[in-house]
Scaffold this active site. Structure first.
Site, mmCIF file in Angstrom:
data_model
loop_
_atom_site.group_PDB
_atom_site.id
_atom_site.type_symbol
_atom_site.label_atom_id
_atom_site.label_comp_id
_atom_site.label_asym_id
_atom_site.label_seq_id
_atom_site.Cartn_x
_atom_site.Cartn_y
_atom_site.Cartn_z
ATOM 1 N N ASP A 108 -11.024 36.499 24.922
ATOM 2 C CA ASP A 108 -10.707 37.181 23.487
ATOM 3 C C ASP A 108 -10.297 36.000 22.620
ATOM 4 O OD1 ASP A 108 -10.998 39.413 24.669
ATOM 5 O OD2 ASP A 108 -9.140 40.321 24.147
ATOM 6 N N ASP A 130 -13.037 41.509 22.288
ATOM 7 C CA ASP A 130 -12.199 42.879 22.246
ATOM 8 C C ASP A 130 -13.346 43.424 21.018
ATOM 9 O OD1 ASP A 130 -10.130 44.451 22.835
ATOM 10 O OD2 ASP A 130 -8.997 44.127 21.354
ATOM 11 N N HIS A 165 -13.894 46.836 19.115
ATOM 12 C CA HIS A 165 -13.468 48.304 18.922
ATOM 13 C C HIS A 165 -14.105 49.160 18.057
ATOM 14 C CE1 HIS A 165 -9.915 47.810 21.615
ATOM 15 N NE2 HIS A 165 -9.196 46.850 20.716
ATOM 16 N N HIS A 214 -10.325 53.373 16.344
ATOM 17 C CA HIS A 214 -10.126 53.323 17.853
ATOM 18 C C HIS A 214 -8.525 53.908 18.071
ATOM 19 C CE1 HIS A 214 -9.215 51.327 21.789
ATOM 20 N NE2 HIS A 214 -10.741 51.695 21.773
ATOM 21 N N HIS A 266 -7.574 46.125 14.611
ATOM 22 C CA HIS A 266 -8.296 44.762 15.220
ATOM 23 C C HIS A 266 -9.460 44.488 15.501
ATOM 24 C CE1 HIS A 266 -6.193 46.088 18.674
ATOM 25 N NE2 HIS A 266 -7.085 45.337 19.320
ATOM 26 N N LYS A 319 -15.523 44.453 25.405
ATOM 27 C CA LYS A 319 -14.534 45.740 25.904
ATOM 28 C C LYS A 319 -13.856 46.553 24.962
ATOM 29 C CE LYS A 319 -11.080 42.097 26.644
ATOM 30 N NZ LYS A 319 -9.949 42.591 25.697
ATOM 31 N N CYS A 332 -4.245 40.463 27.257
ATOM 32 C CA CYS A 332 -5.682 40.729 27.897
ATOM 33 C C CYS A 332 -5.834 39.409 28.843
ATOM 34 C CB CYS A 332 -6.723 40.406 26.711
ATOM 35 S SG CYS A 332 -6.570 42.071 25.934
HETATM 36 ZN ZN LIG Z 1 -7.931 45.441 21.115
#
Ligand SMILES: [Zn+2]
Length: 189
Positions: A42, A80, A82, A86, A115, A140, A185
């Site tokens: 990330d 990351d 989304h 989300h 984010h 993810k 993470c």
């Molecule tokens: Zn996130």
């Protein structure tokens, strides 16, 4: 709970010191071979200074990661990624603020500022990463109702990202992990 900035102020500086003063290849017992892989977690604009969920001084890990990555022929990066609206975003829950928690079907969920929304500049990997040999980018957190910190398994504890199967198929058995953020993470991975 403590917010991310406070947590990282405590953890980040310690981790950075450990990494900077003792590179992994300096330890005689650690050999990076063809079965080793570096996971770069990330390193995205939203988590860097100026981003919506910035890790304090998070940009300082970028040159360290670039340097570490030179020793690896196998590198995987995560992103990351989304949906808008989300479930992990405070803005999706009226009356809730970032860093409060809610109970979801799979357990407690920390609420974050918006984010890493798919396709936005904030979700892009840092332009300062210099790891051209990276073989795979695992995204993810793209299931609207499930958060995902770990590179392997989403926050419901059962949905996999497919990374374990990929590593197995590629016969990569030894992992080194770096990235942002160490309290979420990276730790969950
Ligand atoms: Zn996130």
């Amino acid at each position: 709970m403590r917010n991310r900035r406070q947590t990282l102020a405590a953890l980040g500086s310690i981790a950075m010191t450990a990494i900077a003063s003792r590179p992994v290849w300096a330890a005689a017992s650690i050999k990076i071979d063809d079965a080793s892989a570096l996971l770069v977690i990330d390193v995205q604009n939203c988590f860097l200074p100026g981003g919506s969920l910035a890790v304090k001084e998070g940009d300082q890990v970028v040159p360290v990661i670039n340097r570490l990555a030179k020793g690896f022929s196998n590198v995987v990066m995560t992103q990351d990624w989304h949906t808008a609206g989300h479930v992990s975003f405070a803005s999706s829950h009226p009356g809730k603020k970032p860093f409060e928690t809610i109970d979801l079907a799979y357990g407690k969920q920390v609420l974050w500022p918006d984010h890493c929304v798919q396709g936005t500049d904030g979700a892009s990997l840092s332009k300062d990463l210099s790891i051209p040999q990276a073989e795979l980018i695992i995204r993810k957190g793209y299931h609207k109702d499930v958060d995902s910190y770990s590179a392997f398994t989403e926050a419901d504890g059962k949905t996999t990202t497919g990374l374990a199967a990929w590593l197995k198929a590629r016969k990569l058995q030894r992992l080194f992990i770096a990235g942002l953020a160490t309290d979420f993470c990276v730790a969950w991975t």
